[in-house]
Scaffold this active site. Sequence first.
Site, PDB file in Angstrom:
ATOM      1  N   SER A  31       0.709  -1.281  -0.132  1.00  9.48           N
ATOM      2  CA  SER A  31      -0.037  -0.105   0.070  1.00  9.48           C
ATOM      3  C   SER A  31       0.965   1.338  -0.105  1.00  9.48           C
ATOM      4  O   SER A  31       0.157   2.442  -0.162  1.00  9.48           O
ATOM      5  CB  SER A  31      -0.874   0.100   1.409  1.00  9.48           C
ATOM      6  OG  SER A  31      -0.107   0.097   2.556  1.00  9.48           O
ATOM      7  N   ALA A 101       8.690  -2.913   2.714  1.00 11.00           N
ATOM      8  CA  ALA A 101       8.059  -2.580   3.858  1.00 11.00           C
ATOM      9  C   ALA A 101       8.892  -2.005   4.996  1.00 11.00           C
ATOM     10  O   ALA A 101       9.901  -2.923   5.525  1.00 11.00           O
ATOM     11  CB  ALA A 101       7.241  -3.731   4.541  1.00 11.00           C
ATOM     12  N   LYS A 190      18.047   2.321   8.810  1.00 11.65           N
ATOM     13  CA  LYS A 190      17.988   1.899   7.383  1.00 11.65           C
ATOM     14  C   LYS A 190      19.400   1.248   7.300  1.00 11.65           C
ATOM     15  O   LYS A 190      19.404   0.088   6.718  1.00 11.65           O
ATOM     16  CB  LYS A 190      17.535   2.845   6.448  1.00 11.65           C
ATOM     17  CG  LYS A 190      16.407   3.633   6.529  1.00 11.65           C
ATOM     18  CD  LYS A 190      15.243   2.579   6.183  1.00 11.65           C
ATOM     19  CE  LYS A 190      15.251   2.381   4.748  1.00 11.65           C
ATOM     20  NZ  LYS A 190      14.148   1.549   4.384  1.00 11.65           N
ATOM     21  N   VAL A 218      12.331  10.775  -2.419  1.00  9.22           N
ATOM     22  CA  VAL A 218      11.716  10.018  -3.604  1.00  9.22           C
ATOM     23  C   VAL A 218      10.442  10.935  -3.836  1.00  9.22           C
ATOM     24  O   VAL A 218       9.763  11.029  -3.005  1.00  9.22           O
ATOM     25  CB  VAL A 218      11.229   8.660  -2.973  1.00  9.22           C
ATOM     26  CG1 VAL A 218      10.401   8.146  -4.443  1.00  9.22           C
ATOM     27  CG2 VAL A 218      12.427   7.832  -2.862  1.00  9.22           C
ATOM     28  N   PHE A 255      18.581  16.583   2.402  1.00 13.99           N
ATOM     29  CA  PHE A 255      19.329  15.785   1.666  1.00 13.99           C
ATOM     30  C   PHE A 255      19.504  16.304  -0.132  1.00 13.99           C
ATOM     31  O   PHE A 255      18.275  16.400  -0.658  1.00 13.99           O
ATOM     32  CB  PHE A 255      18.726  14.317   1.518  1.00 13.99           C
ATOM     33  CG  PHE A 255      18.833  13.730   2.916  1.00 13.99           C
ATOM     34  CD1 PHE A 255      19.790  13.080   3.497  1.00 13.99           C
ATOM     35  CD2 PHE A 255      17.476  13.723   3.763  1.00 13.99           C
ATOM     36  CE1 PHE A 255      19.933  12.532   4.669  1.00 13.99           C
ATOM     37  CE2 PHE A 255      17.502  13.221   5.049  1.00 13.99           C
ATOM     38  CZ  PHE A 255      18.758  12.670   5.561  1.00 13.99           C
ATOM     39  N   TYR A 322      27.519  17.623  -1.141  1.00 15.25           N
ATOM     40  CA  TYR A 322      28.083  16.389  -1.969  1.00 15.25           C
ATOM     41  C   TYR A 322      27.083  16.087  -3.314  1.00 15.25           C
ATOM     42  O   TYR A 322      26.120  16.687  -3.470  1.00 15.25           O
ATOM     43  CB  TYR A 322      28.036  15.557  -0.721  1.00 15.25           C
ATOM     44  CG  TYR A 322      26.417  15.253  -0.264  1.00 15.25           C
ATOM     45  CD1 TYR A 322      25.444  14.540  -0.957  1.00 15.25           C
ATOM     46  CD2 TYR A 322      26.190  15.742   0.994  1.00 15.25           C
ATOM     47  CE1 TYR A 322      24.211  14.567  -0.536  1.00 15.25           C
ATOM     48  CE2 TYR A 322      24.833  15.533   1.310  1.00 15.25           C
ATOM     49  CZ  TYR A 322      23.924  15.007   0.701  1.00 15.25           C
ATOM     50  OH  TYR A 322      22.465  14.975   1.450  1.00 15.25           O
TER      51      TYR A 322
END
Length: 361
Positions: A31, A101, A190, A218, A255, A322
């Site tokens: 989802s 997930a 992560k 993203v 970022f 960077y």
Amino acid sequence: MQAIKQKMQNVLGHHEKESGKGKTVLVTGGSGYVAAEVLRAFLARGYHVRTTVRSDETAEKVKKTHEKYLDQLSFAIVKDIAAPGAHDEAVKGVDGVIHTASPFQLNVEDNVRDLLDPAIKGTTSVLTSVQKCNPSVQRVVITGSFACMVDLSKGTRPGYVYTEKDWNPVTYETASKKETDGETAYCASKAFAERAAYDFVEENKPNFTIATLDPPMVYGPSLNAISDLSKLNTSSADIYRLMNGSEKTVPNTAFYAFVDVRDLGEAHVRAYESPAAANERFAITGSRYTYQQICDIIRREFPEKKHLVPEGMPGYDGPESYALSNEKARRVLEMEFRDLETTIKDMVTDFIATEKRLGKA
């Protein structure tokens, strides 16, 4: 010329449709914002996709997103992705697994409970289930993050180019402390999850290989229908705040790299299908960006929103920072990436359409 171009597109479409024919993959967390594009990428190639969701209600929402592929789509209910054996039933009978997930949240009460455990145990739980319950699986693709690579202590790090050789250096001890901020703990979670995956393969020598994908921020239009603009996923909310009047000044960029969600979905299929991706990690990234550049694009391309978008310093793309290399993804996975302007224009167009649909315009 147009006829030749159309013929080439038809051939490509046929090839994509045939590549997954007769095969089934499991996609965890179906989802999600990213998972929706992962599902579409596999379904469009003819794969049957089984996806995990927390409830039947969520499954119905996923069906609405992928209505044209319902005959290829099935579901497995997994209420706690970190629970031992949570994916035992879900992995049975599939040819491959795509693990997307993992929690993406920065404001949490308990770093271990809310970030570290779900990320690490969620990943190792899936791998354990695959090894135990389905020895025929040959490839597992795991959605990681640029958070696995970045060294937050180095700041903007002008001139440095991050690659797949880089690892986030934060220790578990630091990440688990109550006083450690959510951003640091999330990035660490992560990294620990990705390391745990490679450690699992090294220690257990399973029949499958893994590939890990590490995208930065993203962005891009949401494939899932948005029902409430005040409850957007983290990535979508990050851009919507720049066009709805809630930000009065251009925020500092956190970022300095992004990828279009549609390209990230495509990368999962390529990492699954490519023999050369075995036990490899990939930075999946388009280009460098700043919030100033995003505001400039919105103000220029959507004059009706201009009064709601902070002006800042138009044309300024600093500070120096960077870069994140996508050379390996281009070379091994033959990826191409959308540019920032395309991504933001498509995303804002989608937001405007959603505002009109919800009567918010």
